[in-house]
Each structure stands twice: as C-alpha cells, then as structure tokens.
Design a protein around this motif. Structure first.
Motif, mmCIF file in Angstrom:
data_model
loop_
_atom_site.group_PDB
_atom_site.id
_atom_site.type_symbol
_atom_site.label_atom_id
_atom_site.label_comp_id
_atom_site.label_asym_id
_atom_site.label_seq_id
_atom_site.Cartn_x
_atom_site.Cartn_y
_atom_site.Cartn_z
ATOM 1 N N GLU A 55 0.825 -1.205 0.000
ATOM 2 C CA GLU A 55 0.000 0.000 0.000
ATOM 3 C C GLU A 55 0.858 1.253 0.000
ATOM 4 O O GLU A 55 2.033 1.232 0.389
ATOM 5 C CB GLU A 55 -0.938 0.031 1.200
ATOM 6 C CG GLU A 55 -0.248 0.214 2.533
ATOM 7 C CD GLU A 55 -1.223 0.375 3.689
ATOM 8 O OE1 GLU A 55 -2.391 -0.031 3.561
ATOM 9 O OE2 GLU A 55 -0.808 0.924 4.735
ATOM 10 N N VAL A 56 0.247 2.328 -0.440
ATOM 11 C CA VAL A 56 0.870 3.647 -0.352
ATOM 12 C C VAL A 56 -0.174 4.622 0.186
ATOM 13 O O VAL A 56 -1.330 4.615 -0.250
ATOM 14 C CB VAL A 56 1.417 4.118 -1.719
ATOM 15 C CG1 VAL A 56 0.333 4.155 -2.780
ATOM 16 C CG2 VAL A 56 2.048 5.500 -1.595
ATOM 17 N N ASN A 90 -2.080 -2.153 -3.461
ATOM 18 C CA ASN A 90 -1.694 -2.949 -4.619
ATOM 19 C C ASN A 90 -0.567 -3.878 -4.195
ATOM 20 O O ASN A 90 0.398 -3.440 -3.553
ATOM 21 C CB ASN A 90 -1.240 -2.045 -5.772
ATOM 22 C CG ASN A 90 -1.032 -2.815 -7.066
ATOM 23 O OD1 ASN A 90 -0.085 -3.589 -7.192
ATOM 24 N ND2 ASN A 90 -1.906 -2.594 -8.028
ATOM 25 N N SER A 91 -0.671 -5.140 -4.559
ATOM 26 C CA SER A 91 0.300 -6.139 -4.114
ATOM 27 C C SER A 91 1.689 -5.905 -4.693
ATOM 28 O O SER A 91 2.679 -6.427 -4.171
ATOM 29 C CB SER A 91 -0.186 -7.546 -4.477
ATOM 30 O OG SER A 91 -0.361 -7.672 -5.882
ATOM 31 N N GLU A 92 1.796 -5.122 -5.790
ATOM 32 C CA GLU A 92 3.101 -4.869 -6.405
ATOM 33 C C GLU A 92 3.901 -3.800 -5.663
ATOM 34 O O GLU A 92 5.066 -3.581 -5.977
ATOM 35 C CB GLU A 92 2.925 -4.455 -7.870
ATOM 36 C CG GLU A 92 2.366 -5.555 -8.761
ATOM 37 C CD GLU A 92 2.305 -5.132 -10.219
ATOM 38 O OE1 GLU A 92 3.285 -4.510 -10.690
ATOM 39 O OE2 GLU A 92 1.287 -5.405 -10.873
ATOM 40 N N ILE A 93 3.288 -3.119 -4.718
ATOM 41 C CA ILE A 93 4.004 -2.090 -3.954
ATOM 42 C C ILE A 93 4.856 -2.777 -2.895
ATOM 43 O O ILE A 93 4.364 -3.559 -2.084
ATOM 44 C CB ILE A 93 3.030 -1.107 -3.298
ATOM 45 C CG1 ILE A 93 2.188 -0.396 -4.365
ATOM 46 C CG2 ILE A 93 3.782 -0.079 -2.457
ATOM 47 C CD1 ILE A 93 1.081 0.458 -3.795
ATOM 48 N N GLU A 94 6.142 -2.482 -2.923
ATOM 49 C CA GLU A 94 7.085 -3.041 -1.965
ATOM 50 C C GLU A 94 7.582 -1.945 -1.043
ATOM 51 O O GLU A 94 7.443 -0.752 -1.326
ATOM 52 C CB GLU A 94 8.258 -3.695 -2.710
ATOM 53 C CG GLU A 94 7.823 -4.787 -3.689
ATOM 54 C CD GLU A 94 8.958 -5.234 -4.592
ATOM 55 O OE1 GLU A 94 10.072 -4.678 -4.461
ATOM 56 O OE2 GLU A 94 8.728 -6.134 -5.428
ATOM 57 N N ILE A 128 -0.993 6.231 -10.278
ATOM 58 C CA ILE A 128 0.070 5.800 -9.367
ATOM 59 C C ILE A 128 0.980 4.814 -10.096
ATOM 60 O O ILE A 128 0.533 3.773 -10.587
ATOM 61 C CB ILE A 128 -0.520 5.172 -8.095
ATOM 62 C CG1 ILE A 128 -1.391 6.224 -7.387
ATOM 63 C CG2 ILE A 128 0.582 4.666 -7.178
ATOM 64 C CD1 ILE A 128 -2.211 5.703 -6.249
ATOM 65 N N CYS A 129 2.251 5.176 -10.177
ATOM 66 C CA CYS A 129 3.280 4.332 -10.787
ATOM 67 C C CYS A 129 4.306 3.950 -9.731
ATOM 68 O O CYS A 129 4.536 4.698 -8.772
ATOM 69 C CB CYS A 129 3.986 5.051 -11.929
ATOM 70 S SG CYS A 129 2.924 5.471 -13.322
ATOM 71 N N ALA A 130 4.925 2.788 -9.924
ATOM 72 C CA ALA A 130 5.962 2.334 -9.001
ATOM 73 C C ALA A 130 7.196 1.939 -9.795
ATOM 74 O O ALA A 130 7.100 1.232 -10.808
ATOM 75 C CB ALA A 130 5.479 1.164 -8.162
#
Length: 505
Positions: A55-56, A90-94, A128-130
């Motif tokens: 999450e962010v 989002n599960s891709e957020i580390e 939102i981009c990571a």
C-alpha cells in the motif's frame, strides 16, 4: 571467479488510479456577498507519500482559485484550500518502491443552488506508478576446476530519486496599465534534463497567465513566459545517466516592491526525477568440467530501459459557438487556461496519439440595451485529438504523458463565435520492457568416465569457436593451444586440431 554481486534491476509499472471527489461552497468575501464567479480553477498538490508493503498512503491539498464579483461591484480573487488523505492498495508495492503519483483534475463543476451560495464539485484522478528495484538475482559462483566462458550481463538500475523544490521569480511594472493583480495561473514544462557527475540540470519554461485591473478598472490578461534552469545534486549520477522528470507548480506569491513601482512574482516549482543507469556485470555465459558433469541454472528476468524526458509541442485550433443563453461578445477582456488533461492514448511506432479535454475561460464585455458594458464570462471545454512524433518509441512501450498549456490566443468572430488557438507542451517519459537471461548457479554432478585413448584428431566445422571444441572434447582451451601451436584464429572450416591425452594404465 567469486562473483556474488547482485543485479539491481529497475522496472516501472502503472499500478492504477485513486479517485477523490470533493465539494466546496462560497458565499462571501470579507462580509460581502458574491454575486458572480468570473473564473475558477483548482490544482492538487501532494505533500507526503508513505510507502508500505502492499500500500501507499499520500496526503496533500486541493487549492481552489476563483475570481469573483462582490455585491458592491468589487472584483477580487478568492482562494481556499482543502486537505485530503488517501490510501491505495496494490500487491506490487514493496517497502522500497519509488512511487510516482500524477494528479489530474477530471471535473470542476459549479452550481448556484441559491442566490448567495456557489458550490463547486470536483474530481481528481491520481495515477500511481511504481519503480521497483529487484535484487533477487546474482551471477553464478564458479566451483574449482571448472572452465568458464564469461560474458557481460546488462541491466538498468535506479541510481537516484530526487524531489527538488525551487522558486522562479520575475516582475512586471506597476503602472496605469497594470494597477492591481487579480488572478494568476501557471503552466510548466521541461525542455531537457542534462546529467553530469553527481548532479543534473533541468531546463524548462513556465507560462504565467496574469489577470489584472488597469487604473480605470478594466480587466485584462497577459501571458509571461519565463525559462528556468535548476541544478540538482544527486550522488551517483554520471554523464551517461537517463533522467525522467516531471514538474508541478504551487501557489504563486505576488508582492509589490518596496517603492511600489513593480509587482514581484514568486512561482514555487517541484521537480520529481528518477535517474537510471545502464550497468554491466561479468557473469558466467557457459561452463564445463573435465571431471564432472555440470548443470547450469539459467533464468530469465524482465527489465525496463528508460529514455530521458522528451518534449513535444503541438497546437489545438478550433472554433466555439456561444449557446443561445449567453450574451454576445463585444470585447474580450481576459483569456485564462484553467485545465488540460489526457483521457486516452495510443502508442505506435515513432508516434503517440492522445485524446483529451482542454478547458479555458473567457471574460468579456457585452452591451446592454442602454449601451452599458456588462461583465460576463464563459467556461469552454475543448475536446482535442493530437499526434506527436516520438522517433525512439515502439508500439508496446510504456509512455507516460504530461501535458500543459503554452500560449493561448482567442479571437471573437461576429460576437457569437470564438476562434481558439492553444499551444500545448507535451512531456513524455518512455520505458521499454525486455527479457534477458543470466546464469545463476553451477551445480557439480556425477564424475565423468575417463577416456581411454591418447590421440584424437578433430576437424573444425563452420562457425565453431575454440571454446566449442574444447567443451566437446572435454579439454581446456589452453591445452589445445599448447598442443596446436600453428592454429589460426578464428578457426577455418576443415581445420584439423590434434589432441594428445595421457592414458592412465
């Protein structure tokens, strides 16, 4: 070869959007009722981003800027701010993800529910981009007595992530032509980002629309173009780095000079930049052992190559007809760009197509039946379709587009039609996904059977290398060279290679 260095591989992913809806109302300024809103705009500024696993969280401020007419006839600016706080999952957020959040105003609608209340309903979309950095892969460690062929593994790494805050200043004369500043609207674009050793320079332009009163009380507007060049320190940056940057503009501060002769403008800017470098590691490409069977573990990995921020310039040319309920335009007083956004885009080879909506405001006079000037304004939404050349872009690339107004020109035709020419600045960042391979592990297997012959003659095939032959014959390259001193390299088809082995009885 004891190489345990890891590959810090950078990838950028668009994770999705977070939506925010808000409503504000206005009744009065300094105890005086608002009778008319001439123009309105808003912006979303992000102050804090907190990244957690999955999450962010981010918070910031919505800023509403209006130009209003009061019940005593005074024309005055009105600014109000609303705080917001959002969470995006989002599960891709580390934990170590570098998050980029791009706000877009998707709606700003006014309603006059009563004679003394103006309500504005707004919607903001936050894309939102990571940028994630994966360090899970490393080159294989080579066991003893194993022959290896080395090669270079190339990967793109994130070397810096910088947020820079600066101020662009300029001034204009205060005189009978420019007597009171009413409203300021800024648009900014980046022209270039130039890397050097441990710093980089961002160059760009700011277009400032200034609405003001003359000494006789007439509303007018001008556009001031100012260039900026900001030097930003960033350890690890080299002259070969690729910089992807975006720019935002906060609320402008306007003051009069001490002697009262000039208006001084301070435009706060925020530059967010990610700096990428292409790096190489020497890793195992192939290996064999004369004594043991080997198993090589080779894995694939995805990475992005990043191009520096580019600028494209295009024009929107259109006509707009006033609806029947609006007064005829006798004189245009001020033209204000209020919002521009991209709704959709298509990426082709060497070309990007974008569709969106540009919103402007026109303040004008119309004459009543008695010949008096009546102050009016109209908000105009302009659907647009543009394509711009992007020579390095391929279909399937990830292209992140930011768009802003440059200069804006509006002319009235026959009192009910407007001819609009809007210059737009398009900043775009490109990342291209590719698949690469790396040998991560060498495992020793069963011991090979000993060979029972002392002499072998090998005839080279087309395009064979000495490494290919040594691996096939289960002997070291150096041994072949020592036993065949007359070999010519590269090998020719049909060339004979003699190998002597010592046979143990």
């Amino acid at each position: 070869m004891e190489n345990m260095e890891k590959l810090d591989i950078a990838t950028r992913n668009i994770l999705g959007t977070s939506e925010l809806k808000n409503s504000v109302s206005f009744r009065e300024v300094n105890g005086l009722k608002i009778t008319k809103v001439l123009t309105s705009s808003m912006r979303a500024n992000i102050d804090n981003i907190m990244v957690g696993s999955g999450e962010v969280k981010f918070d910031g401020v919505l800023e509403y800027d209006l130009l209003v007419v009061l019940e005593n006839g005074e024309i005055t600016p009105l600014t109000t701010k609303e705080n917001f706080s959002l969470t995006f999952e989002n599960s891709e957020i580390e934990q170590g993800s570098v998050i980029d959040i791009q706000p877009t105003i998707t709606e700003l609608i006014s309603s006059n529910f009563s004679p003394d209340e103006f309500v504005y309903n707004s919607s903001v979309s936050f894309e939102i981009c990571a940028v994630n950095v994966s360090s899970d892969l490393s080159c294989a460690v080579v066991p003893e007595n194993v022959f290896v062929k080395e090669g270079e593994v190339t990967f793109n790494a994130l070397v810096a992530n910088e947020t820079y805050e600066g101020v662009v200043t300029f001034d204009i004369a205060k005189d009978s032509k420019v007597n009171k500043i009413l409203f300021v609207r800024n648009n900014a674009s980046i022209k270039s980002s130039l890397p050097s050793n441990d710093y980089f320079v961002v160059n760009g332009d700011i277009y400032t629309t200034i609405v003001f009163l003359t000494e006789d009380g007439t509303i007018k507007s001008i556009v001031k173009e100012n260039s900026f060049s900001e030097e930003i320190e960033a350890k690890g940056v080299t002259k070969d780095s690729n910089i992807q940057a975006s720019i935002g503009v906060h609320e402008t501060v306007v003051n009069e000079s001490e002697d009262g002769s000039r208006f001084n403008f301070e435009v706060p800017i925020v530059i967010n930049a990610n700096v990428f470098d292409t790096k190489t590691l020497t890793c195992v490409e192939d290996a064999y052992s004369t004594k043991y069977e080997l198993t090589l573990t080779t894995v694939s990995y995805e990475q992005d190559s990043f191009m520096p921020t580019k600028l494209a310039e295009e024009n929107i040319l259109t006509n707009f007809a006033l609806s029947e309920g609006l007064n005829t335009i006798d004189k245009i007083l001020a033209v204000i760009p209020t919002n521009i956004r991209v709704v959709s885009q298509i990426v082709k080879d060497k070309e990007v197509l974008i569709d969106g909506i540009a919103s402007i405001n026109v303040i004008y006079y119309s004459e009543d039946d008695e010949g008096n000037n009546v102050l009016n304004s109209v908000d105009i939404d302009i659907p647009y379709s543009l394509s711009f050349n992007a020579p390095d872009v391929k279909s399937g690339d990830n292209v992140k587009v930011g768009i802003s107004f440059g200069d804006l020109n509006v002319k009235s035709r026959h009192g009910r039609e407007l001819e609009i020419l809007a210059e737009v600045k398009i900043n775009y960042n490109v990342s291209s996904r590719e698949v690469s391979y790396i040998t991560t592990e060498i495992t020793l297997g069963e011991e090979k059977e000993s060979q029972d012959y002392a002499l072998e003659i090998y005839v080279a095939h087309a395009n064979q290398t000495l490494w290919d032959i040594a691996k096939e014959l289960n002997i070291g390259v150096a041994d072949i060279m020592a036993q065949n001193k007359d070999l010519t390299l590269p090998l020719q088809e049909g060339e004979k290679i003699v190998v002597y082995r010592q046979v143990n009885n």
